[in-house]
Design a protein around this motif. Structure first.
Motif, short mmCIF file in Angstrom:
data_model
loop_
_atom_site.label_atom_id
_atom_site.label_comp_id
_atom_site.label_asym_id
_atom_site.label_seq_id
_atom_site.Cartn_x
_atom_site.Cartn_y
_atom_site.Cartn_z
N MET A 1 0.83 -1.21 0.00
CA MET A 1 0.00 0.00 0.00
C MET A 1 0.87 1.26 0.00
SD MET A 1 -3.36 0.56 2.37
CE MET A 1 -2.91 1.92 3.41
N ARG A 2 0.46 2.24 -0.79
CA ARG A 2 1.26 3.47 -0.84
C ARG A 2 1.07 4.28 0.44
NH1 ARG A 2 -1.07 3.38 -6.04
NH2 ARG A 2 -2.71 4.81 -5.37
N LYS A 3 2.18 4.87 0.88
CA LYS A 3 2.13 5.74 2.05
C LYS A 3 1.35 7.02 1.73
CE LYS A 3 5.23 5.94 5.79
NZ LYS A 3 6.49 6.02 6.39
N LYS A 4 0.65 7.55 2.70
CA LYS A 4 -0.01 8.85 2.53
C LYS A 4 0.98 9.94 2.96
CE LYS A 4 -4.14 7.17 1.59
NZ LYS A 4 -4.74 7.35 0.28
N ASN A 32 -0.88 8.83 12.85
CA ASN A 32 -0.90 7.53 12.21
C ASN A 32 0.45 7.31 11.51
OD1 ASN A 32 -1.21 5.55 10.27
ND2 ASN A 32 -3.38 6.02 9.96
N GLN A 33 1.10 6.19 11.85
CA GLN A 33 2.43 5.89 11.30
C GLN A 33 2.44 5.77 9.78
OE1 GLN A 33 5.48 5.29 13.17
NE2 GLN A 33 4.19 6.46 14.56
N GLN A 34 1.29 5.52 9.23
CA GLN A 34 1.20 5.34 7.78
C GLN A 34 1.24 6.67 7.04
OE1 GLN A 34 1.57 2.53 6.15
NE2 GLN A 34 1.86 1.76 8.23
N ILE A 35 1.22 7.76 7.79
CA ILE A 35 1.23 9.07 7.15
C ILE A 35 2.60 9.73 7.31
CG2 ILE A 35 0.15 11.35 7.04
CD1 ILE A 35 -2.37 10.14 8.16
N GLU A 36 3.16 10.15 6.19
CA GLU A 36 4.46 10.82 6.24
C GLU A 36 4.23 12.33 6.23
OE1 GLU A 36 8.10 8.91 5.12
OE2 GLU A 36 7.66 9.78 3.15
N ASP A 228 -2.53 10.43 -3.29
CA ASP A 228 -1.85 9.85 -2.12
C ASP A 228 -1.51 10.88 -1.06
OD1 ASP A 228 -1.81 7.29 -3.39
OD2 ASP A 228 -0.23 8.07 -4.68
N ASN A 250 -6.40 10.38 7.07
CA ASN A 250 -6.63 9.11 7.78
C ASN A 250 -7.69 8.30 7.07
OD1 ASN A 250 -4.98 8.68 10.02
ND2 ASN A 250 -5.97 10.40 11.09
#
Ligand code: PEP
Length: 251
Positions: A1-4, A32-36, A228, A250
């Motif tokens: 999955m691509r990072k946001k 959220n760790q998935q968000i840069e 993204d 999110n």
């Protein structure tokens, strides 16, 4: 999955005190760790941003860099200087650099090569003017920009890039692309990458939207499957509106 990704382009804004307030707003904050989260401060505030980013919540990016290693280039910033402050990203091809500083595709290619050579991540900006859209040439224009720049690179190199689609007519105007317009162009860019490289690269490359993103419109734009995240100018200057935009990312 691509990072946001929520990338804040502060341009030629902020001062010492607003930079301090921005970082203190996010002290003890967790996202959220998935968000840069990437901040592109003005160069003079890079050391301050680096110092205040104690919990490493943010990554740092540069709004520009010179393509030579060092030397007699008055007023310019070298890449090794950025590295001393843990800068990991560099904006390349922003329409303001193209327009006011006459940065051509040739210059952008030199910058891209230089940034990749030192393992920083280029955030490559592309986008059409309003007249191109009226003439229904927006896809051709963006395709031409990609062909002259990032499509000159290898598959291994393009994998290391982030793309930002920023229609020039939407930057700083308060008129954002509709979610459908953004999706259409992002899908087109992804498809073009698939044709020039392969589907794995096309699927993995982050494509951000930029142009008058606000806390109000972010959720709808970010809900598009090929969007993204965002490159955010004006609305990233105040911590609360940036926070609201990040929250809109999110899932
Ligand atoms: C930008 O300059 O990259 C940008 C998107 O600005 P704004 O959000 O202010 O339109």
């Amino acid at each position: 999955m691509r990072k946001k990704i929520a990338a804040a382009n502060w341009k030629m804004n902020q001062d010492k005190s607003s930079v301090k307030s921005f970082f203190s707003f996010f002290e003890n904050y967790t996202f959220n760790q998935q968000i840069e989260l990437i901040i592109f401060p003005p160069f003079l505030y890079m050391p301050l941003a680096h110092e205040l980013n104690k919990n490493n919540l943010f990554k740092l990016g540069a709004q520009n860099v010179h393509y030579e290693e060092k030397g007699a280039y008055t007023g310019e910033i070298a890449l090794y200087m950025l590295k001393e402050f843990d800068v990991q990203f560099v904006l390349i091809g922003h329409s303001e650099r193209r327009k006011y500083f006459l940065e051509t595709s040739e210059i952008l290619v030199k910058k891209l090569k230089h940034v990749l050579k030192y393992d920083l991540t280029p955030v490559f900006c592309c986008g059409e003017e309003l007249t191109h859209r009226y003439q229904n040439r927006h896809m051709d224009i963006v395709y031409g920009q990609l062909m002259q720049t990032i499509f000159q690179f290898s598959a291994e190199e393009i994998k290391k890039m982030i793309i930002a689609y920023e229609p020039v007519w939407a930057i700083g105007t308060g008129v954002n692309a509709t979610p459908e317009q953004a999706q259409e162009m992002h899908h087109f860019i992804r498809q073009s990458i698939n044709e020039h490289f392969n589907s794995n690269i096309a699927d993995d490359i982050p494509i951000l939207y930029g142009g008058s993103i606000t806390a109000e419109n972010a959720h709808e734009i970010f809900s598009m499957p090929d969007v993204d995240g965002g490159l955010i100018g004006g609305a990233s200057l105040k911590p609360d509106s940036y926070e609201a935009i990040v929250k809109a990312l999110n899932p």
